[in-house]
Every structure is written in structure tokens, then in C-alpha cells.
Design a protein around this motif. Structure first.
Motif, PDB file in Angstrom:
ATOM      1  N   LEU A   1      25.142-105.711  86.347  1.00 46.50           N
ATOM      2  CA  LEU A   1      26.304-105.209  87.089  1.00 46.50           C
ATOM      3  C   LEU A   1      27.360-106.314  87.133  1.00 46.50           C
ATOM      4  CD1 LEU A   1      27.546-102.961  88.935  1.00 46.50           C
ATOM      5  CD2 LEU A   1      26.510-104.180  90.866  1.00 46.50           C
ATOM      6  N   ILE A   2      28.564-106.039  86.598  1.00 46.66           N
ATOM      7  CA  ILE A   2      29.601-107.071  86.554  1.00 46.66           C
ATOM      8  C   ILE A   2      30.792-106.747  87.451  1.00 46.66           C
ATOM      9  CG2 ILE A   2      28.975-107.970  84.286  1.00 46.66           C
ATOM     10  CD1 ILE A   2      31.182-106.278  83.080  1.00 46.66           C
ATOM     11  N   GLN A   3      30.950-105.492  87.792  1.00 48.17           N
ATOM     12  CA  GLN A   3      31.961-105.024  88.743  1.00 48.17           C
ATOM     13  C   GLN A   3      31.384-103.763  89.386  1.00 48.17           C
ATOM     14  OE1 GLN A   3      35.357-105.949  89.439  1.00 48.17           O
ATOM     15  NE2 GLN A   3      34.963-107.896  88.408  1.00 48.17           N
ATOM     16  N   PRO A   4      31.877-103.345  90.540  1.00 46.90           N
ATOM     17  CA  PRO A   4      31.387-102.088  91.104  1.00 46.90           C
ATOM     18  C   PRO A   4      31.464-100.947  90.079  1.00 46.90           C
ATOM     19  CG  PRO A   4      32.754-103.205  92.703  1.00 46.90           C
ATOM     20  CD  PRO A   4      32.873-103.992  91.426  1.00 46.90           C
ATOM     21  N   CYS A   5      30.318-100.344  89.800  1.00 50.46           N
ATOM     22  CA  CYS A   5      30.217 -99.196  88.874  1.00 50.46           C
ATOM     23  C   CYS A   5      30.460 -99.560  87.411  1.00 50.46           C
ATOM     24  CB  CYS A   5      31.164 -98.068  89.280  1.00 50.46           C
ATOM     25  SG  CYS A   5      30.975 -97.553  90.993  1.00 50.46           S
ATOM     26  N   ILE A   6      30.496-100.856  87.071  1.00 52.00           N
ATOM     27  CA  ILE A   6      30.681-101.288  85.682  1.00 52.00           C
ATOM     28  C   ILE A   6      29.514-102.200  85.301  1.00 52.00           C
ATOM     29  CG2 ILE A   6      32.173-102.418  83.989  1.00 52.00           C
ATOM     30  CD1 ILE A   6      34.534-101.899  85.851  1.00 52.00           C
ATOM     31  N   TYR A   7      28.826-101.833  84.211  1.00 57.82           N
ATOM     32  CA  TYR A   7      27.648-102.560  83.769  1.00 57.82           C
ATOM     33  C   TYR A   7      27.871-103.109  82.355  1.00 57.82           C
ATOM     34  CZ  TYR A   7      25.356-100.275  87.715  1.00 57.82           C
ATOM     35  OH  TYR A   7      25.019 -99.825  88.973  1.00 57.82           O
ATOM     36  N   LYS A   8      27.176-104.205  82.052  1.00 58.92           N
ATOM     37  CA  LYS A   8      27.267-104.823  80.732  1.00 58.92           C
ATOM     38  C   LYS A   8      25.854-104.969  80.172  1.00 58.92           C
ATOM     39  CE  LYS A   8      28.945-109.001  78.374  1.00 58.92           C
ATOM     40  NZ  LYS A   8      29.639-110.301  78.559  1.00 58.92           N
ATOM     41  N   LYS A   9      25.737-104.681  78.875  1.00 54.18           N
ATOM     42  CA  LYS A   9      24.442-104.874  78.196  1.00 54.18           C
ATOM     43  C   LYS A   9      24.395-106.321  77.708  1.00 54.18           C
ATOM     44  CE  LYS A   9      21.290-102.310  75.239  1.00 54.18           C
ATOM     45  NZ  LYS A   9      21.144-101.109  74.359  1.00 54.18           N
ATOM     46  N   VAL A  10      23.571-107.123  78.345  1.00 52.66           N
ATOM     47  CA  VAL A  10      23.543-108.558  78.051  1.00 52.66           C
ATOM     48  C   VAL A  10      22.481-108.934  77.049  1.00 52.66           C
ATOM     49  CG1 VAL A  10      24.574-109.211  80.249  1.00 52.66           C
ATOM     50  CG2 VAL A  10      22.089-108.973  80.099  1.00 52.66           C
ATOM     51  N   ARG A  11      21.545-108.024  76.785  1.00 52.55           N
ATOM     52  CA  ARG A  11      20.582-108.238  75.697  1.00 52.55           C
ATOM     53  C   ARG A  11      20.014-106.901  75.260  1.00 52.55           C
ATOM     54  NH1 ARG A  11      17.631-110.007  80.277  1.00 52.55           N
ATOM     55  NH2 ARG A  11      15.661-108.880  80.581  1.00 52.55           N
ATOM     56  N   LEU A  12      19.501-106.904  74.040  1.00 50.38           N
ATOM     57  CA  LEU A  12      18.959-105.666  73.469  1.00 50.38           C
ATOM     58  C   LEU A  12      17.547-105.426  73.977  1.00 50.38           C
ATOM     59  CD1 LEU A  12      20.255-106.055  69.809  1.00 50.38           C
ATOM     60  CD2 LEU A  12      21.205-104.625  71.624  1.00 50.38           C
TER      61      LEU A  12
END
Length: 267
Positions: free
Chosen positions: A256-267
Motif C-alpha cells: 500500500l503506497i497511498q490510500p486505495c493505491i497499491y504497488k506490486k513490489v515483487r513477482l
């Protein structure tokens, strides 16, 4: 016309079968209200007769209308604009990328969200090395997204610089409407698909918008949809949810990087 519990359950079963959405009986009045015009149009004297129609071979077209009536929800251009602003800032660093950038509006309805994404991507990657895919369960909504003819009253939601660059006002028989220009539309593709059993989306994306759709499913189906979505998100890609939604279950490699925004940091 009132709807009985039996009729509600019959139609609810069809809705679940084709969309994965199952309503509680407290939504019976909403179902009856949304379908009342269809009973008149199809000359059905009861909801049971309407049910018999949409499960018959002759009722295939009406089944599509039924799905559209029961799944179409509010949408507009640049909804939750702060998310588009975040996307712009995040992608601005990647202008020199040589590989295509793909975005997916996973519940695209009539296309406003997908075309909003497209305007931002064209602003950033004007060389054209990008694409937007829009999918929706409703065939009617998908056809409207392809047509890209919108009420002129909705254009004010679009930032002024994008209105000037990408929007064309209708004239003659199209007065009171606008469309997006051919350049934007050429980068957008729309198709019918079901988030629970995806068939057309067989590649991965850098940006996925999955907004204001999870709330219509139970927890088990939410998890299945999210798993399908995350599987198609590239490393470093962003997943945008609606402002009232979140990933209830923690998933490895998703941050989670911002409210309601996610990032895929690894496969």
C-alpha cells in the motif's frame, strides 16, 4: 409491479450465474424498479414471465439487457481525480521507456474511466507507445464505450487542458454530446469479460483500475477477483481501488503506497 420472493430468487440466480453478483432480498425493490420498464418493453405480465424469457434461447438479447440493468453503476470522467494526479506523477519518471505501457480499466462501464486514463497516458507518452483495455460484464455498456458518445453536460469533469486537446463537440444530430478524438480512441480497446473468470485478458499491465466493483461481491468472490487482477499486474505496476475499498487480505509482494493505491513490489 411488486416482485415476490420466488421471482426475486429466480432472477437473482440468473444474475449470480452471469456476473457473480448475488443480492440480498432487501434489494428486491431496487431490482423491481430497474426491471419494470423491461417487463413493459418485452410484454411480460409478471417477473416470472420475464425470468422465463431471459433463460430461453429466444431471450438472449434480453438477457444482455438484464445484465446491463442490474450491473450499470455511476461513472464519470476523472472520478477521484487525486488518483489520476498520482498516476501522472508516478509515470512521469518513465517517459523514456522503450516497451509499451499497458493500462486496464477492469470495470469500465461506458468508458469514462478508460478514456480518462488514456488522456493522461497520451499527455505523458505522446509518442503513442501505450494502450488502454476496458472490460465490463455488460455488453450494452461495452458497446457504448466503443461508441464514445457522451452527454455534453459531463465534459466539465475533464480538466480544461484535456478538454481542449482531446474532446470534440457534437453538431447536427449529435448536438448536446461530445466524443474523444480518433487518436485517443485508437489506443483503447473494449470487450466483454467477467472478472471472476477472465477470458479475453491474457496479458499483464502496468496500471490497473479496479474501482467501485468489489463492494458488490462477497468476500470469497472479492478474493478471487483480486487474485485474478494481481496475477495480471506487472512488477512495479499500480493497482487503484475505489475510495471505500481495500485489500482485506494481505498479499505477498503487494504494498500500500497511498490510500486505495497499491504497488506490486515483487513477482
Amino acid at each position: 409491479m411488486p416482485i415476490s420472493k420466488l421471482e426475486f430468487n429466480q432472477l437473482n440466480r440468473v444474475l449470480d450465474e452471469h456476473t457473480g453478483i448475488r443480492l440480498n432480498f432487501n434489494k428486491a425493490d431496487i431490482m423491481a424498479s430497474r426491471l419494470s420498464s423491461r417487463l413493459r418493453s418485452s410484454q411480460c405480465s409478471s417477473f416470472n414471465k420475464y425470468y422465463q424469457l431471459i433463460i430461453s434461447p429466444e431471450g438472449k438479447d434480453e438477457l444482455d439487457v438484464f445484465v446491463d440493468k442490474m450491473t450499470t453503476h455511476e461513472t464519470y470522467f476523472f472520478r477521484e481525480q487525486v488518483q489520476f494526479e498520482f498516476m501522472y506523477g508516478y509515470l512521469r519518471q518513465k517517459k523514456s521507456r522503450n516497451v509499451p505501457l499497458r493500462a486496464w480499466s477492469a470495470a469500465s462501464s461506458t468508458g469514462e474511466e478508460a478514456y480518462s486514463i488514456a488522456m493522461v497516458l497520451d499527455d505523458l507518452f505522446y509518442s503513442g507507445n501505450w494502450s488502454v483495455t476496458g472490460t465490463d460484464i455488460s455488453p450494452t455498456a461495452v458497446e457504448m464505450a466503443k461508441e464514445a458518445c457522451f452527454a455534453l453536460s459531463t465534459v466539465q469533469k475533464i480538466p480544461k487542458k484535456y478538454r481542449r486537446a482531446y474532446c470534440l463537440k457534437g453538431t447536427g444530430q449529435n448536438e448536446g454530446t461530445f466524443t474523444v478524438n480518433k487518436s485517443i480512441r485508437s489506443h483503447c480497446n473494449f470487450c466483454v469479460d467477467n472478472l471472476l473468470k477472465l477470458r479475453t485478458v491474457d496479458y499483464s499491465f502496468d496500471i490497473i483500475f479496479l474501482r467501485n466493483v468489489l463492494i458488490y461481491f462477497d468476500e470469497a468472490k472479492q478474493n478471487k477477483i483480486i487474485d485474478n487482477i494481481i496475477h495480471r499486474l506487472n512488477h512495479g505496476g499500480l493497482l487503484f481501488l475505489g475510495h471505500s475499498e481495500s485489500l482485506r487480505k494481505k498479499r505477498p509482494g503487494i504494498e500500500l503506497i497511498q490510500p486505495c493505491i497499491y504497488k506490486k513490489v515483487r513477482l
